[in-house]
Design an enzyme around this catalytic site. Structure first.
Site, PDB file in Angstrom:
ATOM      1  N   LYS A 186       0.846  -1.206   0.000  1.00  0.00           N
ATOM      2  CA  LYS A 186       0.000   0.000   0.000  1.00  0.00           C
ATOM      3  C   LYS A 186       0.876   1.248   0.000  1.00  0.00           C
ATOM      4  CE  LYS A 186      -3.845  -2.429   2.042  1.00  0.00           C
ATOM      5  NZ  LYS A 186      -4.486  -2.948   3.247  1.00  0.00           N
ATOM      6  N   ASP A 188     -11.183   2.892   3.969  1.00  0.00           N
ATOM      7  CA  ASP A 188     -11.428   1.453   3.842  1.00  0.00           C
ATOM      8  C   ASP A 188     -12.940   1.183   3.791  1.00  0.00           C
ATOM      9  OD1 ASP A 188      -9.736  -0.631   3.429  1.00  0.00           O
ATOM     10  OD2 ASP A 188      -9.275  -1.001   5.540  1.00  0.00           O
ATOM     11  N   GLN A 239      -4.750  -1.705   9.444  1.00  0.00           N
ATOM     12  CA  GLN A 239      -4.620  -3.038   8.861  1.00  0.00           C
ATOM     13  C   GLN A 239      -5.194  -4.084   9.820  1.00  0.00           C
ATOM     14  OE1 GLN A 239      -3.307  -3.653   5.659  1.00  0.00           O
ATOM     15  NE2 GLN A 239      -4.150  -5.671   6.057  1.00  0.00           N
TER      16      GLN A 239
END
Ligand code: NAD
Length: 280
Positions: free
Chosen positions: A53, A120, A97
């Site tokens: 990422k 997200d 994450q």
């Protein structure tokens, strides 16, 4: 006739190129899009995802900072960092994450991310907005599935879509997005009575199960579009999807490979959401 391949690698590269252009436009307006990625602990797969990422951000010119915290980090410390990032004007998107270590309540942490920075798209408020069709961030993997359909020129309107899997990160949101695009949607799961019969109805079949090659060619309608989200490691090196590619490709009109289908789209959509957050 064998199916056409929906090439996620190629389409993700196109999306990244579009994002790169948008980043240049934003920078010319004095806006420097920024993403913060938070990683707690040393899970090897998570470390790879976070590195990828960060690298993808650098490639398109998005400012990115990675916060690597030890596995013993307390929930209070993590929430303090989220609060700081929520207030940081350099940061437009925050990604924590997952999975988090067991002593941390994932839901509390996701809830703490400011709605306008939830790139997200996992927070309850964002998901609520998705369901009612309000402004929101599309969660990255389902969004990637929708862009694959769009790039292949497939309009879900009026089509019968079957989603196999009802997880909060893939199955449910992709079903909502298909519904928003006027498909007639069926969601199948581990207790669905006759999965094969449901799948055979699908003009668009999305598999997000996590079971290697569960869906075989005899479960596919002739000419269907098959999007395989599954990533399953078989043996030492081989990766396979939730769809048995060889048999399904004999029936489908379009099919995504694994790897190289939905996988590359996920990061591309994260970049797109970050730029959108900065634009807002
Ligand atoms: P999950 O384990 O949270 O959910 C799996 C779903 O499949 C559940 O809803 C369950 O009811 C359903 N299911 C299980 N067995 C079934 C069966 N026999 N028949 C019908 N349904 C069944 O998984 P997830 O997080 O949604 O991920 C699904 C797959 O997608 C995994 O392989 C994962 O690695 C992959 N994935 C890929 C990406 C990507 O970027 N490509 C992103 C997220 C997840």
């Amino acid at each position: 006739m064998p199916a056409q391949i929906l090439d996620g690698k190629k389409i993700a590269a196109e999306v990244r190129a579009e994002v790169k252009e948008e980043v240049s436009r934003l920078k010319a307006e004095g806006i420097n899009p920024g993403l913060a990625v938070v990683l707690v602990g040393e899970d090897p797969a998570s470390q790879v995802y976070v590195r990828n990422k960060h690298r993808a951000c650098e490639e398109v010119g998005i400012y990115s900072e990675v916060h690597r915290l030890p596995a013993a980090t307390s929930q209070a410390e993590l929430l303090k960092l989220i609060d700081k990032l929520n207030k940081d004007p350099k940061i437009h998107g925050i990604l924590v994450q997952l999975p988090l270590p067991d002593h941390i309540d994932e839901k509390k942490v996701i809830d703490a991310i400011a709605l306008e920075k939830d790139v997200d798209g996992f927070s309850p408020a964002n998901v609520g907005n998705l369901v009612i069709g309000d402004k929101c961030f599309y969660p990255c993997t389902p969004h990637g599935c929708m862009v694959l359909l769009e790039k292949a020129g497939i309009d879900p309107k009026g089509k019968k879509a079957v989603v196999v899997g009802r997880s909060n990160i893939v199955g449910k949101p992709v079903a909502m997005m298909l519904l928003a695009r006027h498909a007639t949607v069926t969601i199948c799961h581990s207790r669905t009575r006759d999965l094969a019969a449901e799948c055979r109805q699908a003009d668009i079949l999305i598999a997000a199960v996590g079971k290697p090659e569960l869906i075989t060619g005899d479960m596919i309608k002739e000419g269907a579009v098959v999007i395989d989200v599954g990533i399953n490691r078989v043996g030492e090196k081989k990766l396979v999807g939730d769809v048995h590619f060889e048999s399904a490709a004999q029936k489908a009109g379009w099919i995504t490979p694994v790897p190289g289908g939905v996988g590359p789209m996920t990061i591309a959509m994260l970049l797109k959401n970050t730029v959108e957050a900065a634009r807002r």
